[in-house]
Scaffold this motif. Structure first.
Motif, PDB file in Angstrom:
ATOM      1  N   ALA A  61      34.856  23.820 -26.523  1.00 57.22           N
ATOM      2  CA  ALA A  61      33.614  24.297 -27.402  1.00 57.22           C
ATOM      3  C   ALA A  61      34.509  25.512 -27.933  1.00 57.22           C
ATOM      4  O   ALA A  61      34.106  25.335 -29.254  1.00 57.22           O
ATOM      5  N   GLU A  62      34.421  26.314 -27.461  1.00 57.77           N
ATOM      6  CA  GLU A  62      34.912  27.549 -27.883  1.00 57.77           C
ATOM      7  C   GLU A  62      36.440  27.668 -28.137  1.00 57.77           C
ATOM      8  O   GLU A  62      36.474  28.784 -29.259  1.00 57.77           O
ATOM      9  N   GLY A  63      37.214  27.151 -27.575  1.00 58.86           N
ATOM     10  CA  GLY A  63      38.725  27.214 -27.776  1.00 58.86           C
ATOM     11  C   GLY A  63      39.722  28.239 -26.974  1.00 58.86           C
ATOM     12  O   GLY A  63      40.865  28.575 -26.893  1.00 58.86           O
ATOM     13  N   TYR A  64      38.563  29.216 -25.977  1.00 61.42           N
ATOM     14  CA  TYR A  64      39.119  29.651 -25.521  1.00 61.42           C
ATOM     15  C   TYR A  64      38.246  29.756 -23.319  1.00 61.42           C
ATOM     16  O   TYR A  64      37.040  29.637 -23.975  1.00 61.42           O
ATOM     17  N   ALA A  65      38.740  30.500 -22.499  1.00 55.02           N
ATOM     18  CA  ALA A  65      38.156  29.990 -21.472  1.00 55.02           C
ATOM     19  C   ALA A  65      37.074  31.784 -21.240  1.00 55.02           C
ATOM     20  O   ALA A  65      37.976  33.084 -21.825  1.00 55.02           O
ATOM     21  N   SER A  66      35.469  31.495 -20.863  1.00 59.33           N
ATOM     22  CA  SER A  66      35.320  33.081 -21.012  1.00 59.33           C
ATOM     23  C   SER A  66      35.104  33.400 -19.367  1.00 59.33           C
ATOM     24  O   SER A  66      35.143  34.290 -19.689  1.00 59.33           O
ATOM     25  N   LYS A  67      35.704  32.807 -18.754  1.00 63.56           N
ATOM     26  CA  LYS A  67      35.946  33.473 -17.661  1.00 63.56           C
ATOM     27  C   LYS A  67      37.219  34.055 -17.626  1.00 63.56           C
ATOM     28  O   LYS A  67      38.712  33.365 -17.971  1.00 63.56           O
ATOM     29  N   THR A  68      38.042  34.896 -15.942  1.00 61.68           N
ATOM     30  CA  THR A  68      39.225  34.984 -16.031  1.00 61.68           C
ATOM     31  C   THR A  68      39.734  35.130 -14.915  1.00 61.68           C
ATOM     32  O   THR A  68      38.982  34.761 -13.555  1.00 61.68           O
ATOM     33  N   MET A  69      41.354  36.046 -14.556  1.00 54.29           N
ATOM     34  CA  MET A  69      41.858  35.307 -13.239  1.00 54.29           C
ATOM     35  C   MET A  69      42.568  37.010 -13.712  1.00 54.29           C
ATOM     36  O   MET A  69      43.279  37.465 -14.984  1.00 54.29           O
ATOM     37  N   PRO A  70      43.559  37.235 -11.870  1.00 53.42           N
ATOM     38  CA  PRO A  70      44.269  38.282 -12.135  1.00 53.42           C
ATOM     39  C   PRO A  70      45.925  37.880 -12.908  1.00 53.42           C
ATOM     40  O   PRO A  70      45.775  36.786 -13.008  1.00 53.42           O
ATOM     41  N   GLU A  71      46.451  38.553 -13.472  1.00 51.25           N
ATOM     42  CA  GLU A  71      47.238  38.683 -14.721  1.00 51.25           C
ATOM     43  C   GLU A  71      48.636  38.338 -13.579  1.00 51.25           C
ATOM     44  O   GLU A  71      49.368  37.385 -13.569  1.00 51.25           O
ATOM     45  N   SER A  72      48.268  38.559 -12.589  1.00 51.88           N
ATOM     46  CA  SER A  72      49.124  39.227 -11.258  1.00 51.88           C
ATOM     47  C   SER A  72      49.432  37.279 -10.996  1.00 51.88           C
ATOM     48  O   SER A  72      50.442  36.775 -10.447  1.00 51.88           O
ATOM     49  N   TYR A  73      48.835  36.616 -11.379  1.00 54.24           N
ATOM     50  CA  TYR A  73      48.409  35.183 -10.904  1.00 54.24           C
ATOM     51  C   TYR A  73      50.042  34.411 -11.444  1.00 54.24           C
ATOM     52  O   TYR A  73      50.793  33.770 -10.527  1.00 54.24           O
ATOM     53  N   VAL A  74      49.683  35.169 -12.451  1.00 55.05           N
ATOM     54  CA  VAL A  74      51.348  34.767 -13.251  1.00 55.05           C
ATOM     55  C   VAL A  74      52.691  34.831 -12.459  1.00 55.05           C
ATOM     56  O   VAL A  74      53.917  33.938 -12.730  1.00 55.05           O
ATOM     57  N   THR A  75      52.413  36.275 -12.063  1.00 53.84           N
ATOM     58  CA  THR A  75      53.930  36.651 -11.425  1.00 53.84           C
ATOM     59  C   THR A  75      53.778  35.447 -10.381  1.00 53.84           C
ATOM     60  O   THR A  75      54.976  35.456  -9.867  1.00 53.84           O
ATOM     61  N   LYS A  76      52.855  35.823  -9.436  1.00 53.65           N
ATOM     62  CA  LYS A  76      53.003  35.137  -8.382  1.00 53.65           C
ATOM     63  C   LYS A  76      53.534  33.488  -8.543  1.00 53.65           C
ATOM     64  O   LYS A  76      54.514  32.950  -7.778  1.00 53.65           O
ATOM     65  N   LEU A  77      52.984  32.874  -9.729  1.00 47.37           N
ATOM     66  CA  LEU A  77      53.421  31.921 -10.170  1.00 47.37           C
ATOM     67  C   LEU A  77      54.845  31.900 -10.463  1.00 47.37           C
ATOM     68  O   LEU A  77      56.149  30.994  -9.829  1.00 47.37           O
ATOM     69  N   ALA A  78      55.534  32.312 -11.267  1.00 47.07           N
ATOM     70  CA  ALA A  78      56.957  32.938 -11.320  1.00 47.07           C
ATOM     71  C   ALA A  78      57.591  32.406 -10.231  1.00 47.07           C
ATOM     72  O   ALA A  78      59.186  32.342  -9.917  1.00 47.07           O
ATOM     73  N   LYS A  79      57.253  33.189  -9.191  1.00 47.42           N
ATOM     74  CA  LYS A  79      57.961  33.416  -8.065  1.00 47.42           C
ATOM     75  C   LYS A  79      57.798  32.570  -7.157  1.00 47.42           C
ATOM     76  O   LYS A  79      58.887  32.526  -5.897  1.00 47.42           O
ATOM     77  N   SER A  80      57.051  31.380  -7.647  1.00 44.57           N
ATOM     78  CA  SER A  80      57.136  30.776  -6.686  1.00 44.57           C
ATOM     79  C   SER A  80      58.691  29.192  -6.593  1.00 44.57           C
ATOM     80  O   SER A  80      59.042  29.617  -8.153  1.00 44.57           O
ATOM     81  N   ASP A  81      58.730  28.564  -5.370  1.00 44.44           N
ATOM     82  CA  ASP A  81      59.691  27.909  -5.832  1.00 44.44           C
ATOM     83  C   ASP A  81      59.533  26.106  -6.690  1.00 44.44           C
ATOM     84  O   ASP A  81      60.239  25.140  -6.351  1.00 44.44           O
ATOM     85  N   ILE A  82      58.327  26.482  -7.496  1.00 46.59           N
ATOM     86  CA  ILE A  82      57.959  25.037  -8.133  1.00 46.59           C
ATOM     87  C   ILE A  82      59.104  24.623  -9.644  1.00 46.59           C
ATOM     88  O   ILE A  82      59.533  26.127  -9.760  1.00 46.59           O
ATOM     89  N   VAL A  83      59.146  23.236  -9.358  1.00 46.36           N
ATOM     90  CA  VAL A  83      60.237  23.314  -9.872  1.00 46.36           C
ATOM     91  C   VAL A  83      59.835  22.228 -11.816  1.00 46.36           C
ATOM     92  O   VAL A  83      60.902  21.939 -12.187  1.00 46.36           O
ATOM     93  N   THR A  84      58.854  22.328 -11.269  1.00 52.38           N
ATOM     94  CA  THR A  84      57.997  21.022 -12.825  1.00 52.38           C
ATOM     95  C   THR A  84      57.744  21.932 -13.439  1.00 52.38           C
ATOM     96  O   THR A  84      57.467  21.614 -14.768  1.00 52.38           O
ATOM     97  N   VAL A  85      57.746  23.106 -13.514  1.00 53.04           N
ATOM     98  CA  VAL A  85      57.224  24.298 -14.386  1.00 53.04           C
ATOM     99  C   VAL A  85      58.529  24.758 -15.172  1.00 53.04           C
ATOM    100  O   VAL A  85      59.853  25.734 -14.056  1.00 53.04           O
ATOM    101  N   ASN A  86      58.819  25.016 -16.583  1.00 50.39           N
ATOM    102  CA  ASN A  86      60.436  26.062 -16.800  1.00 50.39           C
ATOM    103  C   ASN A  86      59.806  27.031 -17.318  1.00 50.39           C
ATOM    104  O   ASN A  86      60.175  27.931 -17.263  1.00 50.39           O
ATOM    105  N   HIS A  87      58.681  27.350 -19.091  1.00 51.52           N
ATOM    106  CA  HIS A  87      58.385  28.378 -19.127  1.00 51.52           C
ATOM    107  C   HIS A  87      56.633  29.065 -18.864  1.00 51.52           C
ATOM    108  O   HIS A  87      56.003  28.100 -18.999  1.00 51.52           O
ATOM    109  N   LEU A  88      56.355  30.404 -18.258  1.00 51.63           N
ATOM    110  CA  LEU A  88      54.753  30.748 -18.205  1.00 51.63           C
ATOM    111  C   LEU A  88      54.329  31.626 -19.148  1.00 51.63           C
ATOM    112  O   LEU A  88      55.227  32.775 -19.613  1.00 51.63           O
ATOM    113  N   LEU A  89      53.105  31.002 -19.863  1.00 56.84           N
ATOM    114  CA  LEU A  89      52.871  32.318 -20.733  1.00 56.84           C
ATOM    115  C   LEU A  89      51.630  32.364 -20.514  1.00 56.84           C
ATOM    116  O   LEU A  89      50.375  31.717 -20.865  1.00 56.84           O
ATOM    117  N   PRO A  90      51.262  34.587 -20.201  1.00 52.90           N
ATOM    118  CA  PRO A  90      50.369  34.721 -19.841  1.00 52.90           C
ATOM    119  C   PRO A  90      49.451  34.831 -21.197  1.00 52.90           C
ATOM    120  O   PRO A  90      49.958  35.497 -21.715  1.00 52.90           O
TER     121      PRO A  90
END
Lengths: 212, 426
Positions: B93-122
C-alpha cells in the motif's frame, strides 16, 4: 392289424351351442378290408376319419388300432404311432409346393428316418407311373398325378392303415379308377383302407360300406 | 430328408419374402455396426485431439521452462528482504516498510557463503512531505552495493549516491525544471543533484535517492535500514524463490522475502498462465467432446432401437404371413407323423438362417459403406481400429437371436395349429 371303434362321439362347442359331429359309432374292421364310409354332407365323415387317424381326440369312446387305444397314448407316442402305422390321403392332396415329386413322396422321412429313402421314393414313383415327372413341382401336375403323388407319399412309410378323405372328389373317372385300384391292391396285400366318400362310383369299389 | 433341406427349399421358393426379412436384418445390423463404428471413430478422434493438444502443451511448457531457466540463470531476478514482522499489505500500500532492521544485516549477508544472491543493496525508504516544493516524495537512502565476500567479486550494478548528493525521479526534475548540478533543499538540508532519471512510469518518478547515512540522519534512524534489495539472484530450480528464502532465512531469521517484479517472474507467470490456459483448453475440449458424444449417443441409441424394433416387427409380420401361407404344409407334416416341436424348429431354422445371413450381409455392407464415407462419418480412422472381432462375433449371435425372438410368436402359433382343424377346413 384291426381297427375297433367303440361308442365314438365327437361334439364341438360353437357360438351357437354344442354341435354333435359324430354320435355313438361302433364298428370293427379286419385286415385286408377296403371300407367305404358314406353319408350326407356334414354327417361327420371327415371328423370320423381324423379321429381314426389319431389327429382328433373323440369326446367319448375309443379308437383301437391293433389293440392300441390311440387316445390313451400321449402326444409323442400318438405321433410316432401315426408315423409308423397310418397313411393319409386327402381330397386336396396337400402337396408341398416347393418340393418336387420325389421330395414330396419322401416327405414322411422328415418324421421318421428311413434307410434307402431315395430308392423307396423312386420305386413308389414308378409304381404310380410318375417317373417322368419325378423332378417336377406339384403346380405342373394334373390333378390325377397329384393324387397319385399323395398316395405314394401315404405309402412311403409302409403303413398298415390307409385313411382317405374324398380321394376321388377332384378326379375324373379314369383317375378315380386308378386310385381305387391301388386301394384294392393295398387291401389285398393285407392292409386296411377306410375311405370317406360320397362318390357313388368310388363306393362301388369297396368291399363294405358304413353309413353315417 | 430333414428340416434343413425343407427350410432351404422353402427359402428358395419364397425368395422375395425371405429377401425382405434379410433386408430388415441387414438394415438393423448395418445401423448397429455403423453407430458402433461412428462412436468408436469419435472416441479415437477425441483421444487424438487431446493427445495432440497435450503433446503441444508439454512441448510449450518445456520450452517455457527452459527459457525461464536460461533467463533466471542469465539475468537473475530480484528480491526484497524486509524486516521481521513487516506487514506486506502495508508495503504494497505505501511502497515501503514501516519497520526497520539493523544495517549490519546486510554485512552479515554479504559475509555469508550463500551463492544464490549476487548483489545486495540496503535502503531506507520513507514517504515524506517535501515542504520546500509542497509535494509528497519517496525519500530513498542507499549506500550503494555491498559486495558479496564469497566467490569472485562482481561489478556493482548500482553505484552509490555520494553524501550530499541526490538523484531525482523524472516527475520531480521535469516539473521543477531541475537538472544535474542544481541544488535542492530537503528538510532544510541542501543536496546537489547528481543525476536525473528517465521516465519509468512508476513511483520512482516521484522518488529522490540520497546517501543512506544522510537518510538515516534526516529520518532519525541511525544504523537502520528497512529493506535490502538483492539483485541478480540465481537459482537452477523453477521454484527459485523458495530456494532463496530457505537460504536467506537461515542467515536472517524472521525476515520477509518477496520477489520484485522481474522479467524472469513475468516469464514464469506467463508460463504458469499458459499452462493453466492449456489445461483449461484440454479440459474444455474433453468436456465439449463428452457433451457431443452424449448427444450423439442419445440420437444413435434412439435411432438404433427404433430400427431394431421396426425390423423385428417386420420380421414377425413376414413370419406370420409365411405361417399363413403354409398352413396346409403344417397340417400334412403333422399328419405324416411330425411333432409340434418339429414344426417350431422348421420356422425357427428359417429365422436363424435369416438372422445369420442378415448379420453377414449387414457387416459386409457396412465395410463397403466405410470405404465410401471413411472421411465424412468415420473421421478417417482406419477400419482395423474400428473393427472389434468380439463385437462382430456378438453381433453374429445377437442378430439370429433377435430374429428368432421376432419370429417366435408366429412360429409358436404354427406349431400349435390343430392338424385336424387345418385338414378338415381344407
Amino acid at each position: 392289424m384291426s381297427v375297433v371303434i367303440k361308442d365314438l362321439t365327437k361334439t364341438f362347442s360353437t357360438t351357437d351351442g354344442v354341435v354333435t359331429a359324430v354320435e355313438n359309432i361302433n364298428f370293427e374292421i379286419q385286415p385286408g378290408e377296403f371300407v367305404g364310409v358314406h353319408g350326407p354332407s356334414g354327417c361327420g365323415k371327415s371328423t370320423l376319419l381324423l379321429m381314426l387317424g389319431s389327429l382328433l381326440k373323440p369326446t367319448t369312446g375309443s379308437v383301437e388300432i391293433n389293440g392300441v387305444d390311440l387316445y390313451s397314448l400321449n402326444n409323442r407316442q400318438r405321433t410316432n404311432f401315426r408315423a409308423d402305422n397310418i397313411g393319409f390321403i386327402f381330397q386336396e392332396f396337400h402337396l408341398i409346393p416347393y418340393l418336387n415329386i420325389h421330395a414330396n413322396i419322401m416327405l414322411p422321412s422328415v418324421a421318421k428316418a428311413v434307410q434307402g429313402a431315395d430308392e423307396r421314393a423312386t420305386e413308389l414313383a414308378e409304381k404310380f407311373n410318375l417317373s417322368a415327372r419325378i423332378s417336377h413341382v406339384p403346380s405342373t401336375l394334373s390333378v390325377g398325378e397329384k393324387q397319385r403323388v399323395a398316395m405314394a407319399r401315404a405309402l412311403f412309410l409302409s403303413p398298415k392303415l390307409l385313411l382317405a378323405d374324398e380321394p376321388t372328389g377332384n378326379l375324373d373317372q379314369e383317375n378315380s379308377h386308378i386310385i381305387l385300384d391301388h386301394f384294392k391292391q393295398f387291401a389285398d396285400d393285407g392292409g386296411i383302407v377306410i375311405m370317406v366318400t360320397h362318390d357313388a362310383f368310388a363306393l362301388k369299389a369297396v368291399a363294405r360300406t358304413i353309413a353315417l | 430328408m430333414n428340416i434343413s433341406y425343407l427350410t432351404l427349399k422353402e427359402i428358395s421358393h419364397h425368395k422375395l419374402q425371405f429377401l425382405l426379412g434379410l433386408l430388415a436384418v441387414t438394415t438393423a445390423v448395418t445401423t448397429v455396426v455403423a453407430v458402433m463404428f461412428a462412436m468408436r471413430a469419435f472416441d479415437l478422434q477425441t483421444e487424438k485431439i487431446v493427445a495432440e493438444q497435450e503433446e503441444k502443451v508439454t512441448k510449450e511448457m518445456n520450452r517455457l521452462e527452459n527459457e525461464m531457466r536460461k533467463i533466471t540463470k542469465g539475468l537473475g531476478f530480484n528480491i526484497y528482504i524486509f524486516p521481521e514482522g513487516q506487514n506486506l499489505n502495508e508495503v504494497y500500500a505505501e511502497g515501503y516498510a514501516s519497520k526497520t532492521m539493523p544495517e549490519s544485516y546486510v554485512t552479515k549477508l554479504a559475509k555469508s557463503d550463500i551463492v544464490t544472491v549476487n548483489h545486495l543493496l540496503p535502503s531506507l525508504t520513507e514517504k515524506i512531505e517535501w515542504k520546500e516544493h509542497k509535494r509528497t516524495i519517496m525519500l530513498i537512502g542507499i549506500r550503494g552495493e555491498i559486495p558479496m565476500m564469497f566467490g569472485a567479486p562482481k561489478k556493482p550494478l548500482i553505484n552509490p549516491v555520494k553524501e550530499g548528493g541526490a538523484i531525482l525521479g523524472y516527475e520531480l526534475h521535469n516539473s521543477l525544471s531541475l537538472k544535474q548540478g542544481d541544488t535542492i533543499t530537503i528538510k532544510d538540508r541542501q543536496f546537489t543533484i547528481q543525476g536525473c532519471n528517465k521516465k519509468r512510469g512508476n513511483i520512482d518518478d516521484i522518488s529522490i535517492w540520497i546517501n543512506l547515512s544522510d537518510a538515516q540522519e534526516m529520518l532519525n534512524k541511525k544504523d537502520k535500514i528497512n529493506a535490502i534489495l538483492a539483485l541478480e539472484c540465481n537459482c537452477s530450480s523453477v521454484d527459485r524463490l523458495a530456494e532463496i528464502r530457505q537460504e536467506l532465512t537461515a542467515i536472517l531469521p524472521g525476515t520477509t522475502i518477496i520477489e520484485k517484479e522481474s522479467k524472469a517472474l513475468a516469464r514464469a507467470e506467463a508460463r504458469e498462465q499458459a499452462k493453466r490456459t492449456a489445461i483449461k483448453q484440454i479440459k474444455s475440449i474433453k468436456q465439449h467432446r463428452s457433451v457431443m458424444k452424449n448427444e450423439k449417443n442419445k440420437i444413435s441409441n434412439t435411432t438404433t432401437t427404433l430400427i431394431v424394433i421396426l425390423a423385428m416387427g417386420f420380421i414377425a409380420y413376414l413370419t406370420f404371413m409365411n405361417v399363413k401361407e403354409r398352413v396346409s404344409e403344417i397340417g400334412i407334416l403333422l399328419a405324416v407323423g411330425n411333432s409340434t416341436p418339429t414344426i417350431l424348429v422348421l420356422f425357427m431354422a428359417r429365422a436363424v438362417i435369416m438372422g445369420i445371413s442378415g448379420a453377414v450381409v449387414g457387416i459386409v455392407t457396412l465395410i463397403g459403406f466405410y470405404y465410401i464415407f471413411v472421411d465424412k462419418i468415420f473421421a478417417g480412422v482406419l477400419l482395423t481400429d474400428l473393427f472389434d472381432y468380439r463385437e462382430v462375433a456378438l453381433l453374429l449371435i445377437a442378430a439370429p437371436l433377435l430374429t428368432c425372438a421376432a419370429a417366435w410368436l408366429p412360429a409358436f402359433s404354427a406349431s400349435q395349429k390343430d392338424p385336424a382343424a387345418v385338414l378338415r377346413h381344407k
